[in-house]
Write a protein that holds these residues in place. Structure first.
Motif, PDB file in Angstrom:
ATOM      1  N   PHE A   1      -8.154 -16.993  11.948  1.00 25.20           N
ATOM      2  CA  PHE A   1      -8.316 -16.253  10.692  1.00 25.20           C
ATOM      3  C   PHE A   1      -6.969 -15.736  10.202  1.00 25.20           C
ATOM      4  CE2 PHE A   1      -9.170 -12.594   8.039  1.00 25.20           C
ATOM      5  CZ  PHE A   1     -10.257 -12.981   7.277  1.00 25.20           C
ATOM      6  N   MET A   2      -6.164 -15.182  11.122  1.00 26.93           N
ATOM      7  CA  MET A   2      -4.856 -14.639  10.744  1.00 26.93           C
ATOM      8  C   MET A   2      -3.913 -15.735  10.260  1.00 26.93           C
ATOM      9  SD  MET A   2      -4.445 -11.845  13.836  1.00 26.93           S
ATOM     10  CE  MET A   2      -2.762 -11.392  13.416  1.00 26.93           C
ATOM     11  N   LYS A   3      -4.051 -16.936  10.813  1.00 30.13           N
ATOM     12  CA  LYS A   3      -3.199 -18.051  10.398  1.00 30.13           C
ATOM     13  C   LYS A   3      -3.629 -18.649   9.061  1.00 30.13           C
ATOM     14  CE  LYS A   3      -2.108 -19.598  15.128  1.00 30.13           C
ATOM     15  NZ  LYS A   3      -2.372 -20.673  16.125  1.00 30.13           N
ATOM     16  N   GLU A   4      -4.943 -18.710   8.853  1.00 35.94           N
ATOM     17  CA  GLU A   4      -5.468 -19.475   7.720  1.00 35.94           C
ATOM     18  C   GLU A   4      -5.749 -18.630   6.482  1.00 35.94           C
ATOM     19  OE1 GLU A   4      -8.930 -21.218   9.401  1.00 35.94           O
ATOM     20  OE2 GLU A   4      -7.800 -22.430  10.861  1.00 35.94           O
ATOM     21  N   LYS A   5      -5.984 -17.342   6.658  1.00 35.03           N
ATOM     22  CA  LYS A   5      -6.358 -16.498   5.530  1.00 35.03           C
ATOM     23  C   LYS A   5      -5.193 -15.595   5.129  1.00 35.03           C
ATOM     24  CE  LYS A   5     -10.566 -18.080   6.042  1.00 35.03           C
ATOM     25  NZ  LYS A   5     -11.130 -19.114   5.151  1.00 35.03           N
ATOM     26  N   GLU A   6      -5.164 -15.260   3.864  1.00 29.47           N
ATOM     27  CA  GLU A   6      -4.128 -14.370   3.349  1.00 29.47           C
ATOM     28  C   GLU A   6      -4.523 -12.913   3.613  1.00 29.47           C
ATOM     29  OE1 GLU A   6      -2.135 -13.074  -0.941  1.00 29.47           O
ATOM     30  OE2 GLU A   6      -3.385 -14.885  -0.800  1.00 29.47           O
ATOM     31  N   ILE A   7      -3.696 -12.213   4.391  1.00 31.27           N
ATOM     32  CA  ILE A   7      -3.917 -10.787   4.665  1.00 31.27           C
ATOM     33  C   ILE A   7      -2.700 -10.018   4.158  1.00 31.27           C
ATOM     34  CG2 ILE A   7      -4.373  -9.018   6.402  1.00 31.27           C
ATOM     35  CD1 ILE A   7      -5.497 -11.189   8.214  1.00 31.27           C
ATOM     36  N   THR A   8      -2.887  -9.248   3.135  1.00 32.09           N
ATOM     37  CA  THR A   8      -1.801  -8.470   2.524  1.00 32.09           C
ATOM     38  C   THR A   8      -1.961  -7.004   2.897  1.00 32.09           C
ATOM     39  OG1 THR A   8      -1.740 -10.000   0.655  1.00 32.09           O
ATOM     40  CG2 THR A   8      -0.677  -7.857   0.357  1.00 32.09           C
ATOM     41  N   VAL A   9      -0.874  -6.385   3.323  1.00 34.16           N
ATOM     42  CA  VAL A   9      -0.879  -4.964   3.681  1.00 34.16           C
ATOM     43  C   VAL A   9      -0.019  -4.198   2.686  1.00 34.16           C
ATOM     44  CG1 VAL A   9      -0.347  -3.240   5.454  1.00 34.16           C
ATOM     45  CG2 VAL A   9      -1.212  -5.498   6.132  1.00 34.16           C
ATOM     46  N   GLU A  10      -0.602  -3.156   2.111  1.00 31.69           N
ATOM     47  CA  GLU A  10       0.095  -2.331   1.131  1.00 31.69           C
ATOM     48  C   GLU A  10       0.141  -0.882   1.605  1.00 31.69           C
ATOM     49  OE1 GLU A  10      -2.314  -2.902  -2.297  1.00 31.69           O
ATOM     50  OE2 GLU A  10      -1.525  -4.919  -2.736  1.00 31.69           O
ATOM     51  N   HIS A  11       1.250  -0.209   1.290  1.00 31.88           N
ATOM     52  CA  HIS A  11       1.387   1.214   1.615  1.00 31.88           C
ATOM     53  C   HIS A  11       0.600   2.019   0.591  1.00 31.88           C
ATOM     54  CE1 HIS A  11       4.255   4.891   2.321  1.00 31.88           C
ATOM     55  NE2 HIS A  11       3.022   5.113   2.711  1.00 31.88           N
ATOM     56  N   LEU A  12      -0.433   2.706   1.064  1.00 31.43           N
ATOM     57  CA  LEU A  12      -1.300   3.507   0.208  1.00 31.43           C
ATOM     58  C   LEU A  12      -0.796   4.945   0.231  1.00 31.43           C
ATOM     59  CD1 LEU A  12      -3.966   3.052  -1.423  1.00 31.43           C
ATOM     60  CD2 LEU A  12      -5.193   3.803   0.625  1.00 31.43           C
ATOM     61  N   ASN A  13      -0.364   5.450  -0.909  1.00 35.94           N
ATOM     62  CA  ASN A  13       0.234   6.788  -0.954  1.00 35.94           C
ATOM     63  C   ASN A  13      -0.475   7.624  -2.012  1.00 35.94           C
ATOM     64  OD1 ASN A  13       1.877   8.978  -0.604  1.00 35.94           O
ATOM     65  ND2 ASN A  13       3.706   8.052  -1.487  1.00 35.94           N
ATOM     66  N   GLN A  14      -1.620   8.181  -1.632  1.00 36.07           N
ATOM     67  CA  GLN A  14      -2.418   8.982  -2.548  1.00 36.07           C
ATOM     68  C   GLN A  14      -2.572  10.419  -2.068  1.00 36.07           C
ATOM     69  OE1 GLN A  14      -5.927   7.101  -4.215  1.00 36.07           O
ATOM     70  NE2 GLN A  14      -5.257   5.082  -3.524  1.00 36.07           N
ATOM     71  N   GLY A  15      -1.619  10.853  -1.245  1.00 39.77           N
ATOM     72  CA  GLY A  15      -1.605  12.241  -0.805  1.00 39.77           C
ATOM     73  C   GLY A  15      -2.531  12.562   0.349  1.00 39.77           C
ATOM     74  N   ILE A  16      -3.107  11.540   0.988  1.00 40.09           N
ATOM     75  CA  ILE A  16      -3.989  11.745   2.136  1.00 40.09           C
ATOM     76  C   ILE A  16      -3.356  11.083   3.348  1.00 40.09           C
ATOM     77  CG2 ILE A  16      -6.295  11.346   3.085  1.00 40.09           C
ATOM     78  CD1 ILE A  16      -7.340  11.167   0.228  1.00 40.09           C
ATOM     79  N   ASN A  17      -3.134  11.844   4.413  1.00 36.39           N
ATOM     80  CA  ASN A  17      -2.488  11.295   5.596  1.00 36.39           C
ATOM     81  C   ASN A  17      -3.296  10.185   6.239  1.00 36.39           C
ATOM     82  OD1 ASN A  17      -0.040  12.576   5.697  1.00 36.39           O
ATOM     83  ND2 ASN A  17      -0.697  14.210   7.070  1.00 36.39           N
ATOM     84  N   PHE A  18      -4.609  10.351   6.253  1.00 41.24           N
ATOM     85  CA  PHE A  18      -5.489   9.355   6.869  1.00 41.24           C
ATOM     86  C   PHE A  18      -6.232   8.649   5.748  1.00 41.24           C
ATOM     87  CE2 PHE A  18      -7.512   8.252  10.998  1.00 41.24           C
ATOM     88  CZ  PHE A  18      -8.385   7.299  10.513  1.00 41.24           C
ATOM     89  N   ASP A  19      -5.795   7.436   5.405  1.00 38.92           N
ATOM     90  CA  ASP A  19      -6.372   6.736   4.261  1.00 38.92           C
ATOM     91  C   ASP A  19      -6.337   5.233   4.504  1.00 38.92           C
ATOM     92  OD1 ASP A  19      -7.599   6.595   1.818  1.00 38.92           O
ATOM     93  OD2 ASP A  19      -5.883   7.255   0.643  1.00 38.92           O
TER      94      ASP A  19
END
Length: 424
Positions: free
Chosen positions: A109-127
């Motif tokens: 799955f990790m090889k074949e599918k696109e997994i994008t990670v974005e930095h979420l910065n909405q003022g909540i430490n755990f998000d």
């Protein structure tokens, strides 16, 4: 404490809410949980995944091995595990049951599918915000503020579940009811049958992973290093057993732990050293249960104003809690317990959290050492006084200072640690 009182019931409930089992480091498991719920909501395997994560989540997942993945690390591994093998009904044990075939499927799955990670910065430490796409269809799940708090489930633009995260950060029993004087009253009067099952599971799970950590090679093997240099020193054994449990947990061991304050490492730290002392001192089961209740509640009380995730290492609070439990086992009263906590915090409150990884075991050992030293100081007539740094008059006032330091004072420290870790 009167057993019919609201406060008594609240203290029992706090232990029930906090001392729950988790498989692996709780932040990657929370990601896997969100992914599993999103996969169930989508109803089919996705073609594409977008993961939004707050800086503290990125920090805590970057370097830790996700269990039951064949030693994979990082956010994509946690997401793939949740999508391929996750059972959302198990919450923090979402990936407790994984077949060898599913481990292969995760890698594919990790090889074949696109997994994008974005930095979420909405003022909540755990998000956490996980979005899965399959053609024109999508599902979205958000977890905020703590590990199982799902605040959004969405399918193709239809909101299936929604909670306003800002209104109620922790919709659980009010932790502000905790204070050291009432904790002391509670642990001396509690009917053990009201907490036995909760603590029995903590004893069973956390001792098992400590033994596993000493048996096999995990991470930097901090537990083994300590024991190899200790002889039969009881304090070193207490540190070593807890460190060994963290060695295993941070490095892919597939045994569950019972957590404290949302953290398996903190759950290990508050419990394993107390068990080591209880066994060595041959105290009754009842006394051990009361010591564990003290250690757990003291740690929760300290951690509450800081929050689940920060730059302040939670092992510090847990080590001080363990010191309190050990003080009780050694015959200490209320004064010994509260001075143990203050002394311990004065020693190690500067330890920073730079994410979950092998060195957590060494930080745990240092925090437990501070807890034990804090007790030994007081019984020998030594202590830190009002005006010694962040220490002030009264245990509750000192705990407020530590909470302020962890939540407010180290906010920018947390951001700088995140920038260092993600190369910003």
């Amino acid at each position: 404490m009167e057993k019919a009182s609201n406060k008594y019931r609240a203290y029992v409930q706090i232990l029930k809410e906090e001392l729950v089992p988790a498989m692996g480091c709780t932040e990657p498991v929370a990601l896997a949980y969100a992914a599993a719920v999103a996969r169930k909501t989508l109803g089919e395997m996705p073609d594409k995944v977008v993961v939004g994560a707050s800086g503290s989540i990125i920090k805590n997942v970057k370097s830790v091995i996700v269990p039951n993945t064949g030693h994979l690390k990082g956010i994509p591994a946690a997401i793939a595990a949740g999508i391929v093998a996750g059972n959302p009904e198990r919450e923090l044990e979402v990936i407790a049951e994984v077949s060898p075939e599913q481990m292969i499927q995760m890698r594919d799955f990790m090889k074949e599918k696109e997994i994008t990670v974005e930095h979420l910065n909405q003022g909540i430490n755990f998000d956490i915000l996980v979005t899965l796409y399959k053609g024109a269809s999508f599902s979205r799940v958000r977890i905020a503020n703590y590990h199982t708090n799902i605040v959004l489930i969405e399918k193709d633009g239809t909101i299936l579940k929604y909670k306003e995260t800002a209104l109620e950060e922790e919709p659980l029993t009010d932790r502000n009811l905790l204070n050291m004087e009432d904790i002391w009253d509670f642990i001396n009067t509690v009917d053990i049958d009201h907490i036995r099952d909760i603590l029995d599971r903590q004893i069973r799970y956390n001792w098992a992973i400590a033994e596993e950590g000493l048996k096999e090679n995990y991470g930097a093997n901090i537990g083994k290093v300590l024991l190899n240099n200790s002889g039969n020193d009881l304090a070193v054994k207490a540190k070593a057993m807890a460190a060994a449990a963290s060695d295993a947990r941070m490095n892919g061991c597939e045994l569950p732990v019972v957590i404290n304050s949302g953290s398996g490492n903190q759950g290990i730290t508050v419990s394993v050293p107390v068990m080591v002392y209880a066994k060595a001192l041959k105290v009754s089961d009842e006394k051990m249960y009361r010591a564990l209740a003290l250690s757990n509640l003291a740690a929760i009380h300290q951690k509450t104003p800081i929050g689940r995730l920060s730059a302040y290492c939670g092992a510090v609070n847990a080590g001080a809690g363990a010191g309190a439990g050990i003080a009780y086992l050694c015959g200490g009263g209320y004064e010994e317990v509260i001075h143990t906590i203050v002394n311990a915090l004065a020693i190690v409150s500067g330890i920073v959290c730079d994410g979950a990884k092998s060195s957590c075991a060494a930080k745990i050992a240092s925090s437990i050492e501070a807890g034990i030293l804090g007790y030994n100081m007081y019984v020998q007539g030594q202590q830190f006084f009002d005006g010694d740094g962040i220490v002030t008059k009264g245990v509750e006032a000192t705990l407020r200072n530590v909470g302020r330091l962890g939540k407010e004072g180290m906010r920018e420290t947390n951001e700088e640690i995140i920038r260092i870790m993600i190369g910003g």
